[in-house]
Scaffold this active site. Structure first.
Site, short mmCIF file in Angstrom:
data_model
loop_
_atom_site.label_atom_id
_atom_site.label_comp_id
_atom_site.label_asym_id
_atom_site.label_seq_id
_atom_site.Cartn_x
_atom_site.Cartn_y
_atom_site.Cartn_z
N SER A 63 0.96 -1.05 -0.13
CA SER A 63 -0.13 -0.02 -0.05
C SER A 63 0.82 1.18 0.20
CB SER A 63 -0.86 0.05 1.37
OG SER A 63 -1.72 -1.01 1.44
N1 SAH Z 1 -0.64 -4.97 4.01
C1 SAH Z 1 -0.04 -5.39 2.77
C2 SAH Z 1 -0.59 -4.99 1.54
C3 SAH Z 1 -1.78 -5.75 1.30
S1 SAH Z 1 -2.41 -6.17 -0.33
C4 SAH Z 1 1.30 -4.76 2.87
O1 SAH Z 1 1.84 -4.02 3.96
O2 SAH Z 1 2.24 -4.98 1.83
C5 SAH Z 1 -3.55 -7.24 0.02
C6 SAH Z 1 -3.31 -8.48 0.29
O3 SAH Z 1 -4.40 -9.37 0.91
C7 SAH Z 1 -2.86 -9.54 -0.88
O4 SAH Z 1 -1.44 -9.96 -0.56
C8 SAH Z 1 -3.64 -10.54 -0.94
O5 SAH Z 1 -3.39 -11.76 -1.26
C9 SAH Z 1 -4.29 -10.69 0.74
N2 SAH Z 1 -5.47 -11.42 0.44
C10 SAH Z 1 -6.60 -11.13 -0.15
N3 SAH Z 1 -7.75 -11.77 0.37
C11 SAH Z 1 -7.28 -12.47 1.37
C12 SAH Z 1 -7.95 -13.21 2.42
N4 SAH Z 1 -9.20 -13.75 2.15
N5 SAH Z 1 -7.25 -13.98 3.24
C13 SAH Z 1 -5.82 -13.49 3.72
N6 SAH Z 1 -5.28 -12.66 2.71
C14 SAH Z 1 -5.96 -12.04 1.52
#
Ligand code: SAH
Length: 216
Positions: A63
């Site tokens: 992000s």
């Molecule tokens: N917080 C992260 C960025 C998140 S991007 C950082 O600091 O880099 C969103 C992430 O959520 C992705 O890696 C995606 O694979 C994950 N995601 C999406 N759906 C999910 C779910 N149901 N359970 C766990 N992770 C999930």
């Protein structure tokens, strides 16, 4: 390091967060201490201190720093808090949280991302973070309840089962809205009678998808 010796890109990074309204000193300090350049692909290192989201493995994103700082500030963390993050991605948000609370459980549906985030967090000695391969829509009952919950992938709505995992007075922050397009950052507070909801700002996150990813 005295301010004058700080590399200019890191000074701009802090300045931009302040200019955009981040004022919690503990949050600003955590943003200063955690090296964002270690959470991005080698080819993107030079851009790591810019205020923009960047691509990471598995088609996901780390992000934008302002959004990380804003969501963290809105959580109003206390040292004794136990925090759940859904969407580990690079592990950057989890590292920031780890500096401000007692314990972080972060869940990721891609094994590749969970493994590399775990390795980075170990290297940075973020010893109070547990990275779990799993589905944020299906948190194991054994994981318990949380003082704070932060969702970093877009949900069409906040599942009641997730909100129920908040301790009394607990706070949940999540991007809520359609998977394609803009979502609204929503802040839920668990009160005596139920939940108080406040819509904060518009954001864009990758979608939260159910189940552990079949691809690595
Ligand atoms: N917080 C992260 C960025 C998140 S991007 C950082 O600091 O880099 C969103 C992430 O959520 C992705 O890696 C995606 O694979 C994950 N995601 C999406 N759906 C999910 C779910 N149901 N359970 C766990 N992770 C999930």
């Amino acid at each position: 390091m005295p301010t004058s010796q700080k590399p200019p890109e890191k000074m701009m990074f802090q300045l931009n967060l302040r200019r955009r309204g981040i004022s919690d000193q503990a949050v600003l300090r955590a943003m200063e201490e955690i090296p964002r350049d270690q959470f991005v692909a080698a080819a993107d290192r030079a851009d790591a201190w810019r205020d923009s989201a960047l691509g990471i493995a598995c088609g996901q994103t780390i992000s934008q720093p302002f959004v990380v700082a804003y969501m963290t500030e809105q959580l109003q963390l206390r040292r004794h808090h136990r925090v759940l993050e859904i969407g580990t991605g690079s592990g950057y948000q989890a590292a920031i949280l780890s500096r401000l609370c007692r314990q972080v459980l972060t869940i990721e549906r891609y094994r590749t991302l969970a493994d590399s985030a775990r390795a980075r967090l170990e290297k940075l000695r973020c010893d109070n973070v547990e990275v779990m391969l799993g589905d944020g829509f299906d948190i194991p009952a054994g994981a318990g309840d949380f003082d704070r919950i932060i969702v970093t992938a877009a949900m069409e709505q906040i599942p009641d089962a997730l909100a129920q995992r908040l301790e009394p007075e607990g706070v949940l922050i999540a991007p809520v809205g359609p998977h394609q397009g803009t979502q609204t950052l929503v802040r839920l507070v668990r009160t005596g009678g139920g939940f108080e909801r406040k819509d904060l700002v518009d954001v864009r996150f990758v979608p939260a998808l159910p189940g552990i990813a079949r691809e690595l």
